[in-house]
Motif scaffolding. Structure first.
Motif, mmCIF file in Angstrom:
data_model
loop_
_atom_site.group_PDB
_atom_site.id
_atom_site.type_symbol
_atom_site.label_atom_id
_atom_site.label_comp_id
_atom_site.label_asym_id
_atom_site.label_seq_id
_atom_site.Cartn_x
_atom_site.Cartn_y
_atom_site.Cartn_z
ATOM 1 N N ILE A 34 37.145 24.838 -39.124
ATOM 2 C CA ILE A 34 35.805 24.437 -38.689
ATOM 3 C C ILE A 34 35.988 23.185 -37.834
ATOM 4 O O ILE A 34 36.511 22.176 -38.301
ATOM 5 C CB ILE A 34 34.889 24.144 -39.891
ATOM 6 C CG1 ILE A 34 34.646 25.422 -40.694
ATOM 7 C CG2 ILE A 34 33.555 23.552 -39.412
ATOM 8 C CD1 ILE A 34 33.888 25.194 -41.990
ATOM 9 N N VAL A 346 39.065 21.593 -41.991
ATOM 10 C CA VAL A 346 37.936 20.976 -41.284
ATOM 11 C C VAL A 346 38.503 19.893 -40.372
ATOM 12 O O VAL A 346 39.225 18.996 -40.832
ATOM 13 C CB VAL A 346 36.909 20.363 -42.257
ATOM 14 C CG1 VAL A 346 35.805 19.646 -41.474
ATOM 15 C CG2 VAL A 346 36.316 21.444 -43.148
ATOM 16 N N ALA A 368 28.247 22.227 -33.862
ATOM 17 C CA ALA A 368 28.673 23.355 -34.703
ATOM 18 C C ALA A 368 27.441 23.919 -35.386
ATOM 19 O O ALA A 368 26.484 23.185 -35.680
ATOM 20 C CB ALA A 368 29.697 22.901 -35.735
ATOM 21 N N LYS A 369 27.453 25.182 -35.657
ATOM 22 C CA LYS A 369 26.303 25.834 -36.272
ATOM 23 C C LYS A 369 26.079 25.334 -37.695
ATOM 24 O O LYS A 369 27.013 24.898 -38.376
ATOM 25 C CB LYS A 369 26.502 27.357 -36.260
ATOM 26 C CG LYS A 369 26.505 27.958 -34.867
ATOM 27 C CD LYS A 369 26.768 29.449 -34.908
ATOM 28 C CE LYS A 369 26.625 30.064 -33.513
ATOM 29 N NZ LYS A 369 27.513 29.430 -32.517
ATOM 30 N N GLU A 371 25.574 26.910 -40.353
ATOM 31 C CA GLU A 371 26.356 27.659 -41.336
ATOM 32 C C GLU A 371 27.768 27.091 -41.472
ATOM 33 O O GLU A 371 28.331 27.028 -42.577
ATOM 34 C CB GLU A 371 26.440 29.138 -40.950
ATOM 35 C CG GLU A 371 25.112 29.894 -40.988
ATOM 36 C CD GLU A 371 24.229 29.609 -39.776
ATOM 37 O OE1 GLU A 371 24.723 28.981 -38.798
ATOM 38 O OE2 GLU A 371 23.046 29.997 -39.800
ATOM 39 N N GLU A 372 28.340 26.668 -40.348
ATOM 40 C CA GLU A 372 29.682 26.086 -40.378
ATOM 41 C C GLU A 372 29.691 24.736 -41.090
ATOM 42 O O GLU A 372 30.609 24.443 -41.868
ATOM 43 C CB GLU A 372 30.218 25.931 -38.954
ATOM 44 C CG GLU A 372 30.487 27.232 -38.247
ATOM 45 C CD GLU A 372 30.962 27.024 -36.831
ATOM 46 O OE1 GLU A 372 32.098 27.436 -36.532
ATOM 47 O OE2 GLU A 372 30.218 26.431 -36.025
ATOM 48 N N GLU A 375 29.416 25.328 -44.730
ATOM 49 C CA GLU A 375 30.690 25.781 -45.255
ATOM 50 C C GLU A 375 31.652 24.604 -45.437
ATOM 51 O O GLU A 375 32.403 24.535 -46.422
ATOM 52 C CB GLU A 375 31.288 26.827 -44.321
ATOM 53 C CG GLU A 375 32.734 27.220 -44.628
ATOM 54 C CD GLU A 375 32.933 27.851 -45.984
ATOM 55 O OE1 GLU A 375 34.086 27.878 -46.466
ATOM 56 O OE2 GLU A 375 31.928 28.318 -46.597
#
Length: 380
Positions: A34, A346, A368-369, A371-372, A375
């Protein structure tokens, strides 16, 4: 082997160029990386911008060489953009110079005004390109300290103690990268007085004004600024057009003409379609920016949560595409980010790539989205 120029011994490969090779190697090994390290917007430009470049291909002169000064319509639209958003009046014919990205402008400005042995005031912390370009031109970087105690703004009294005899340029970058701190008109006024006193060209690099910031500010809105100041700006962050390479330089005609002498020998004009897209972007309604900032606001709140999980502290009263966070006192920046990368896949940026004042800090990107980011929180 052919020996390289001596100037290359003074600089290193750009940090992100090197580090992303490592990150991509880990990805190729199947690591679910990520990336919260890079400030490259992942969202789309306004739809009318895409439409404008598509339709431009049919124009008769779309594929010819373009003017070094850009389309008159583009310069006029930049001037209008500055009037609407910054309340700054500039002459579109003489005080606006479109650029193929503002990074290009850093080199062109430096080539226009620096001789070998001249000095440049560079903030410590700052965009590494200011230092790299200065060294490539065999000028001397003189670093001035930005610290948390002074809210990451220049200390004029400390600047006056420096040997300023050979200083030709002073770089500013507000809203500040990487900390997100905003300058004020009062700070700009003091810096303009300082620059006039010492005959220094003051350049504000201003690409982050519209990201999570309700009060955009240009140094050119301050009385007396045009005499000693230039301002760089860019469409990369504001309109999600980083790969398009559209920037601009604004200031008085004499200063811009010096830069144009360099630029006109370095490129053959900006592609017509990109200029047409830039014109549309600069006329984008404010509500589009407001909606964009709602997305960044949601992401920032998640990054704050991630930073807190990592026992980092941060200032919520900042703007821009990043969260600048302080590590616990017993940790160093590069060791921390390597541990996070290797143990949790990460990637974030160590504060030290922006200067020695960045030791003990890290920078999280909002590109970054959600969802990322969620996570990443789960992983740590």
């Amino acid at each position: 082997m052919m020996e390289v120029a001596n100037r290359l011994h003074s600089v290193e490969e750009y940090y992100f160029s090197k580090k992303l090779k490592e990150v991509n190697t880990l990805k190729s090994q199947g690591k679910p990386i990520i990336n919260l390290g890079i400030g490259s917007p992942d969202l789309q430009p306004p739809s009318n911008v895409i439409k404008a470049i598509s339709e431009s291909f049919k124009d008769a002169n779309a594929h010819t060489y373009q003017s070094y000064q850009g389309l008159p319509e583009l310069r006029s639209t930049i001037a209008g953009f500055y009037k609407i958003h910054f309340n700054v009046d500039v002459n579109a014919n003489t005080e606006v110079l479109p650029l193929i990205g503002s990074k290009e402008g850093i080199m062109h400005i430096s080539m226009a005004f620096l001789n070998k042995g001249d000095a440049v005031l560079i903030p410590n912390l700052s965009y590494p390109t200011y230092t790299a370009v200065t060294k490539l031109l065999e000028a001397k970087p003189i670093f001035y300290t930005l610290d948390e105690a002074h809210n990451w703004c220049p200390n004029i009294e400390e600047l006056e103690k420096q040997d300023l005899n050979k200083v030709k340029i002073m770089w500013l970058n507000y809203p500040h990268m990487p900390t997100g701190v905003r300058a004020t008109k009062a700070i700009f006024k003091k810096l303009i007085v300082f620059a006039k006193k010492h005959n220094i060209l003051l350049v504000n690099d201003n690409p982050y004004s519209f990201i999570l910031n309700s009060e955009p500010l240009s140094i050119l809105s301050v009385d007396g600024s045009k005499e000693m100041c230039l301002e760089l700006n860019s469409l990369s962050k504001t309109f999600n057009m980083a790969g398009w390479r559209v920037g601009m330089l604004l200031g008085n005609n004499q200063l811009l003409n010096a830069v144009l002498k360099v630029k006109s020998n370095m490129d053959s004009g900006m592609f017509y379609g990109i200029q047409k897209g830039a014109i549309e972007a600069l006329q984008t309604p404010k509500y589009w920016l407001e909606n964009l900032n709602l997305i960044y606001q949601e992401r920032r709140e998640l990054v704050w949560e991630l930073a807190a999980k990592l026992n980092c502290t941060y200032d919520e009263n900042t703007s821009g595409l990043f969260v600048w966070a302080k590590l616990p006192s017993n940790l160093t920046s590069e060791a921390f980010i390597d541990k996070l990368l290797n143990e949790h896949s990460v990637f974030i940026a160590p504060g030290t790539i922006f200067g020695s004042q960045g030791e003990g800090y890290v920078r999280f990107s909002l590109c970054a989205k959600t969802e990322e980011i969620k996570e990443a929180i789960t992983r740590v």
